[in-house]
Design a protein around this motif. Structure first.
Motif, PDB file in Angstrom:
ATOM      1  N   ALA A  42       0.836  -1.201   0.000  1.00 55.53           N
ATOM      2  CA  ALA A  42       0.000   0.000   0.000  1.00 55.53           C
ATOM      3  C   ALA A  42       0.871   1.251   0.000  1.00 55.53           C
ATOM      4  CB  ALA A  42      -0.915  -0.013   1.216  1.00 55.53           C
ATOM      5  N   LEU A  43       1.969   1.207   0.782  1.00 56.19           N
ATOM      6  CA  LEU A  43       2.873   2.359   0.815  1.00 56.19           C
ATOM      7  C   LEU A  43       3.569   2.582  -0.527  1.00 56.19           C
ATOM      8  CD1 LEU A  43       4.576   2.226   4.326  1.00 56.19           C
ATOM      9  CD2 LEU A  43       3.052   3.965   3.440  1.00 56.19           C
ATOM     10  N   VAL A  44       3.939   1.474  -1.196  1.00 56.91           N
ATOM     11  CA  VAL A  44       4.560   1.597  -2.521  1.00 56.91           C
ATOM     12  C   VAL A  44       3.602   2.305  -3.476  1.00 56.91           C
ATOM     13  CG1 VAL A  44       5.276   0.289  -4.575  1.00 56.91           C
ATOM     14  CG2 VAL A  44       6.119  -0.373  -2.342  1.00 56.91           C
ATOM     15  N   LEU A  45       2.344   1.843  -3.457  1.00 58.66           N
ATOM     16  CA  LEU A  45       1.324   2.433  -4.326  1.00 58.66           C
ATOM     17  C   LEU A  45       1.105   3.906  -3.962  1.00 58.66           C
ATOM     18  CD1 LEU A  45      -0.174   1.222  -6.609  1.00 58.66           C
ATOM     19  CD2 LEU A  45      -2.071   0.684  -5.125  1.00 58.66           C
ATOM     20  N   PHE A  46       1.091   4.179  -2.673  1.00 61.44           N
ATOM     21  CA  PHE A  46       0.859   5.536  -2.189  1.00 61.44           C
ATOM     22  C   PHE A  46       1.986   6.468  -2.640  1.00 61.44           C
ATOM     23  CE2 PHE A  46       1.212   8.592   1.486  1.00 61.44           C
ATOM     24  CZ  PHE A  46       0.113   9.351   1.124  1.00 61.44           C
ATOM     25  N   SER A  47       3.234   5.999  -2.512  1.00 54.99           N
ATOM     26  CA  SER A  47       4.357   6.863  -2.896  1.00 54.99           C
ATOM     27  C   SER A  47       4.349   7.114  -4.404  1.00 54.99           C
ATOM     28  CB  SER A  47       5.685   6.246  -2.466  1.00 54.99           C
ATOM     29  OG  SER A  47       6.042   5.212  -3.333  1.00 54.99           O
ATOM     30  N   SER A  48       4.034   6.082  -5.189  1.00 56.68           N
ATOM     31  CA  SER A  48       4.026   6.292  -6.644  1.00 56.68           C
ATOM     32  C   SER A  48       2.863   7.194  -7.057  1.00 56.68           C
ATOM     33  CB  SER A  48       3.959   4.955  -7.379  1.00 56.68           C
ATOM     34  OG  SER A  48       2.920   4.160  -6.882  1.00 56.68           O
ATOM     35  N   MET A  49       1.736   7.093  -6.323  1.00 60.67           N
ATOM     36  CA  MET A  49       0.600   7.975  -6.606  1.00 60.67           C
ATOM     37  C   MET A  49       0.945   9.433  -6.292  1.00 60.67           C
ATOM     38  SD  MET A  49      -2.825   6.058  -5.380  1.00 60.67           S
ATOM     39  CE  MET A  49      -3.646   7.555  -4.906  1.00 60.67           C
ATOM     40  N   THR A  50       1.595   9.629  -5.143  1.00 60.65           N
ATOM     41  CA  THR A  50       2.008  10.997  -4.770  1.00 60.65           C
ATOM     42  C   THR A  50       2.930  11.574  -5.849  1.00 60.65           C
ATOM     43  OG1 THR A  50       2.033  10.156  -2.517  1.00 60.65           O
ATOM     44  CG2 THR A  50       2.875  12.372  -2.841  1.00 60.65           C
ATOM     45  N   ASN A  51       3.853  10.721  -6.307  1.00 60.11           N
ATOM     46  CA  ASN A  51       4.794  11.161  -7.334  1.00 60.11           C
ATOM     47  C   ASN A  51       4.055  11.497  -8.632  1.00 60.11           C
ATOM     48  OD1 ASN A  51       7.608  11.518  -8.183  1.00 60.11           O
ATOM     49  ND2 ASN A  51       7.127   9.869  -9.597  1.00 60.11           N
ATOM     50  N   ALA A  52       3.097  10.627  -9.004  1.00 59.52           N
ATOM     51  CA  ALA A  52       2.332  10.862 -10.236  1.00 59.52           C
ATOM     52  C   ALA A  52       1.492  12.132 -10.110  1.00 59.52           C
ATOM     53  CB  ALA A  52       1.440   9.664 -10.524  1.00 59.52           C
TER      54      ALA A  52
END
Length: 283
Positions: free
Chosen positions: A63-73
């Motif tokens: 979930a954190l991986v997805l969250f960090s990539s979403m923030t970046n996107a």
């Protein structure tokens, strides 16, 4: 077993070969779901507990991986793995992958899960399951949070060596050895990702040798390991050499990546860090 093995291969390959964050995440999820039945297949309460712990930590990390990539996107408008530029995303991703790998201070789940699972699953957990997160680190190595990584690496080598001292269960000792090796990989990955990969390959090779040997002599505790030389003298001698190599004793293979890492760290003017992890790995 066939389904789980193919899923493991699929998940690993998907993560390693992906460019997009969502496919990388999907690969990590497939991997997690494939290993869970392997951990819990003995139906022992401890195995069920191990599977639960594993599932919860890995789900949180994914979930954190997805969250960090979403923030970046959200900030940069792209989902490319190599283009992780936003500082908050870098920080969250570093932590997420540390949880996935079991780097200290997120290491508590790993020895427990190893202790609860059979030897072959333990082997998968400490080699194959570490490959996708390490490949993600490899791909994002230029944008990781270096201070955080160095701190976690030093804590990992310290805890890996120090907590492995008073164990009698072989799987737990090997789990702490894995945490310690991950520390070595984490400290070098921002400066020389290829070295970290070499370290991982050699570590995987030696750990596989140790696990398969233990599996063939049916040993889980140190007390039963003490009597194996009477049954299989040649195998015990080889096991001794492999363990010394895993510890990084100079003439053996395990010393090579450590030597190269120390050399690289001295080039980067990180002499204090190099001295610290060298001394800590003596444990």
């Amino acid at each position: 077993k066939l389904i789980f093995t193919t899923s493991l291969l699929l998940g690993t390959t998907l993560t390693i070969s992906s460019n997009h964050w969502v496919t990388a995440w999907a690969g990590l999820e497939i991997n997690t779901l494939a290993i869970l039945p392997m951990i819990s297949k003995s139906h022992h309460p401890r195995a069920i507990e191990a599977a639960t712990k594993y599932f919860l930590t890995q789900a949180a990390a994914s979930a954190l991986v997805l969250f960090s990539s979403m923030t970046n996107a959200w900030h940069t408008g792209q989902w490319d793995i190599t283009q992780l530029t936003h500082p908050t995303s870098c920080l969250i991703l570093t932590s997420a992958i540390a949880i996935k790998l079991g780097l200290a201070p997120f290491h508590f789940w790993f020895p427990e899960v190893m202790q609860g699972s059979p030897l072959t699953t333990g082997l998968l957990l400490s080699t194959i399951m570490k490959l996708p997160p390490i490949s993600l680190l490899f791909m994002t190595s230029h944008s990781l949070n270096q201070a955080l990584l160095t701190c976690m690496a030093i804590i990992s080598t310290a805890l890996g060596g120090w907590m492995g001292l008073n164990q009698t269960q072989i799987r737990k000792i090997l789990a702490f050895s894995s945490i310690s090796h991950l520390g070595w990989m984490a400290i070098i990955i921002p400066y020389s990702p290829k070295l970290a990969l070499l370290n991982f390959y050699l570590y995987a090779l030696m750990t596989t040798a140790v696990f398969l040997t233990l599996n063939s002599i049916k040993t889980l505790k140190l007390s039963t390991l003490m009597t194996t030389w009477a049954k299989t003298p040649a195998l015990s001698a080889m096991l001794l050499l492999t363990l010394l190599s895993l510890a990084g004793l100079p003439p053996l293979t395990g010393f090579l990546p450590k030597w190269l890492i120390i050399q690289e760290l001295t080039k980067q003017d990180m002499i204090l860090a190099a001295t610290m992890i060298s001394l800590l790995s003596l444990l």
